[in-house]
Every structure is written in structure tokens, then in C-alpha cells.
Motif scaffolding. Structure first.
Motif, PDB file in Angstrom:
ATOM      1  N   ARG A 101      18.432  81.633 -38.316  1.00 37.08           N
ATOM      2  CA  ARG A 101      17.778  82.080 -39.536  1.00 37.08           C
ATOM      3  C   ARG A 101      16.536  82.915 -39.254  1.00 37.08           C
ATOM      4  O   ARG A 101      15.764  83.194 -40.168  1.00 37.08           O
ATOM      5  N   ASP A 102      16.328  83.274 -38.013  1.00 40.89           N
ATOM      6  CA  ASP A 102      15.130  84.025 -37.648  1.00 40.89           C
ATOM      7  C   ASP A 102      15.315  85.525 -37.811  1.00 40.89           C
ATOM      8  O   ASP A 102      14.352  86.262 -38.029  1.00 40.89           O
ATOM      9  N   VAL A 103      16.538  85.989 -37.681  1.00 43.00           N
ATOM     10  CA  VAL A 103      16.806  87.430 -37.724  1.00 43.00           C
ATOM     11  C   VAL A 103      17.774  87.721 -38.863  1.00 43.00           C
ATOM     12  O   VAL A 103      18.893  87.198 -38.896  1.00 43.00           O
ATOM     13  N   GLU A 104      17.336  88.550 -39.803  1.00 44.98           N
ATOM     14  CA  GLU A 104      18.204  88.946 -40.915  1.00 44.98           C
ATOM     15  C   GLU A 104      19.123  90.078 -40.472  1.00 44.98           C
ATOM     16  O   GLU A 104      18.691  91.015 -39.801  1.00 44.98           O
ATOM     17  N   ILE A 105      20.378  89.984 -40.847  1.00 48.78           N
ATOM     18  CA  ILE A 105      21.322  91.057 -40.535  1.00 48.78           C
ATOM     19  C   ILE A 105      21.581  91.936 -41.749  1.00 48.78           C
ATOM     20  O   ILE A 105      22.184  93.003 -41.634  1.00 48.78           O
ATOM     21  N   SER A 106      21.144  91.498 -42.932  1.00 52.05           N
ATOM     22  CA  SER A 106      21.285  92.295 -44.149  1.00 52.05           C
ATOM     23  C   SER A 106      20.308  91.757 -45.182  1.00 52.05           C
ATOM     24  O   SER A 106      19.877  90.605 -45.122  1.00 52.05           O
TER      25      SER A 106
END
Length: 334
Positions: free
Chosen positions: A147-152
Motif C-alpha cells: 500500500r506504499d506505492v500507488e499504481i493508479s
């Protein structure tokens, strides 16, 4: 997908051609004497689908979970003797909670589709047509459990299609074939981090050898290409309706021959005026969306970006659907 995209394209065109070459087919036999309702027709629906699984001392094991999808749909259709204008607005948002895991997103869609057409000849089933569509999402997307890196994100991406062409189908809302040799596709990525990474096909940021930012990533990418769509809707049995929407798009300049695919097919089974079961499949292939392979914990290799992949989503659910127009009419009549 370039190796087999032309096969899909050929099957699509040939299949449509066979259908259109048979005006006395079962479909047209059932519809040819049907009158077309002129003027405005509107429809508004909201729905809720819930799925729940619970285990207590279950020897086979399992994980307790609950999930739900909220849907909203609005349609507005206008028909004159020579003109038609069909517009649709769809929203869907779903969440899942499984035991000790955090809540996860399962569905996230904002979609607007509008097309207008002018009758070419009263004796022909072809219309001059123009089509507009827009879609994006509500909330951030992740590759769970990370949940640390958003992909969209919202408007990252956002897609806008606008084109002009020809559409075949006397009953446009039930079955049509649309071809636009001039369709502008705009990809929007308003998030700085995703734009700098070059996500969804936009030009990435440029850095010097020391990692200093020289130029921000582009937030808009535009393409001009050809769009083919096939839309079909039919009640195959009593209270069982099938809908299918197939879209094929290829860009003239950047990657002509690499075909982007969207194929959504749904089977709606109406139990009564409120309860409905849905079985759906959604296939997607976008040549601009690259797949990121995570770090291998054994070899400790870094993340690498590989080519685009075929995406597939399946839906099976039972829920409650409320027709707002019917409720408003019943209240006004009473």
C-alpha cells in the motif's frame, strides 16, 4: 499482442460481415416489424451486490470475508426520424474485507459514453455517427498487499475517445457496428509521480546522471487511430439478457498494428423486479500499459518492466437493483 491481434481483428470483421449480410437472420426476423419509439427515453438504476463467507470450526478451513459492490447507471436516449442520441453514465465501486487483512478495492469505474447519429438514407441501416467516451476511477489503486506505492489514481489514468465515422444498425441500442477511421485518444495522467515514471504510455521524466530532474514527465498523451466497436444486447431467454461490447483501436503513427482490446460481456439474470444475478467477463489489452515484475527475494534482482499483458476480470454476484424511474412514476401516480 501484435502477433495475434490481427487474428482477433479478422474474426471481428468477418463475423460482423456475415451477420450484416443476412438481413433475414433470426435477429432481424424478430426485430424488423418493431416500431421505433421517438422522443426521449431515460433510465436510472442503483444497485448493491453483497457476498459473504463465514466459517466456524470448519474442518476444510477457509477465510471469513465480506465484499460489496455499489453500482449506479443512468441512460438518456433521444430519437427523431433521422437523428438519434444515446448517452450512458456508469459508476461502480467495490470493497472486500477478509479476516485480518486490510480492506481492499475490487471494483472502481467512472464511465461516460455518448454517441450521436444522422440517418444517411431511409432505406439504409448506415448512419453518420460521432462517438465520445471518458473513463477513470475514484480511488488509488495498489498491487496488494503493498500500500506504499500507488499504481493508479483518479485521472491517472483518464481516457478520452472522440471520433467520427459510420454506424450500422437500425436498432442502435440493441445491436450496432461502428467504424471510425479518425478517432482521437487522449490519455491523462495528472499525478506527478506516475507521469514521471511514464505510466500508461506518457513520456517519462528526464534525469541527469546524478538523478536530478531535468524535465517533468508529460501528463497528456494523444493518439490518432482507427476505432471499431461492436455492441449487442438481447434477451436470450425470459428474464435473461446478454450484453456485449467489443472495442478495437490501433494508432496510425506510434504503433500501427498493435491493437488495444476492450471486450466486456455480461449475463444479467432477473429474479424479480428488485433482485438480479450477474455473470460478467472483461478482457483488456493496452499496448501502453507495461507490467512491473517485483523483486525476486531469492536472487535479489531488481524490479523490471516487461511488455504489456492481457488483463482479465471476472464477476459473479447477486444483488438488489432499484429502478429509480419506476419508483418516481409510481409515487407521482399515487
Amino acid at each position: 499482442m501484435k502477433n495475434y491481434s490481427w487474428f482477433i481483428f479478422s474474426v471481428f470483421v468477418l463475423g460482423s460481415g456475415v451477420l450484416f449480410a443476412q438481413p433475414d437472420s433470426l435477429y432481424f426476423q424478430k426485430k424488423k416489424n418493431e416500431t421505433i419509439q421517438l422522443g426521449w427515453r431515460t433510465k436510472k438504476e442503483i444497485g448493491l451486490t453483497l457476498n459473504q463467507v463465514s466459517f466456524t470450526n470448519w474442518n476444510a478451513g477457509g477465510a471469513n470475508s465480506i465484499s460489496g459492490i455499489v453500482t449506479g447507471k443512468a441512460e438518456a436516449k433521444y430519437k427523431q426520424e433521422k437523428w438519434y442520441w444515446n448517452s450512458n453514465f456508469n459508476v461502480r465501486y467495490g470493497l472486500n474485507k477478509q479476516e485480518e487483512l486490510n480492506i481492499r478495492k475490487t471494483e472502481d469505474v467512472i464511465e461516460v459514453v455518448s454517441n450521436i447519429g444522422l440517418e444517411k438514407d431511409p432505406k439504409s441501416n448506415w448512419f453518420y455517427s460521432s462517438k465520445f467516451s471518458f473513463n477513470t476511477q475514484f480511488a488509488n489503486g495498489y498491487v496488494y498487499p503493498d500500500r506504499d506505492v500507488e499504481i493508479s489514481k483518479f485521472l491517472a489514468p483518464g481516457y478520452v475517445f472522440f471520433g467520427v465515422g459510420m454506424e450500422y444498425g437500425r436498432f442502435i441500442e440493441r445491436m450496432s457496428f461502428y467504424v471510425s477511421p479518425f478517432t482521437l485518444k487522449t490519455t491523462i495522467v495528472l499525478d506527478d509521480d506516475l507521469a514521471n515514471k511514464g505510466s500508461f504510455g506518457v513520456d517519462p521524466a528526464i534525469y541527469d546522471l546524478e538523478g536530478n530532474l531535468l524535465r517533468d514527465g508529460k501528463k497528456v498523451r494523444q493518439e490518432l487511430g482507427i476505432l471499431l466497436t461492436n455492441q449487442y444486447e438481447q434477451e436470450i431467454f425470459e428474464n435473461i439478457k446478454i450484453t456485449s461490447l467489443l472495442e478495437l483501436y490501433t494508432d496510425y503513427i506510434n504503433s500501427f498494428g498493435n491493437i488495444d482490446l476492450e471486450w466486456e460481456i455480461n449475463l444479467d439474470m432477473k429474479v424479480n423486479k428488485f433482485v438480479k444475478a450477474t455473470l460478467g467477463s472483461h478482457l483488456r489489452y493496452d499496448d501502453d500499459i507495461k507490467v512491473e515484475v517485483e523483486t525476486n527475494e531469492i536472487t535479489n534482482e531488481e524490479n523490471v518492466i516487461v511488455g504489456p499483458k492481457l488483463q482479465w476480470k471476472q464477476i459473479l454476484g447477486v444483488g438488489v437493483v432499484v429502478d429509480l424511474d419506476k419508483i418516481m412514476k409510481s409515487n407521482s401516480s399515487s
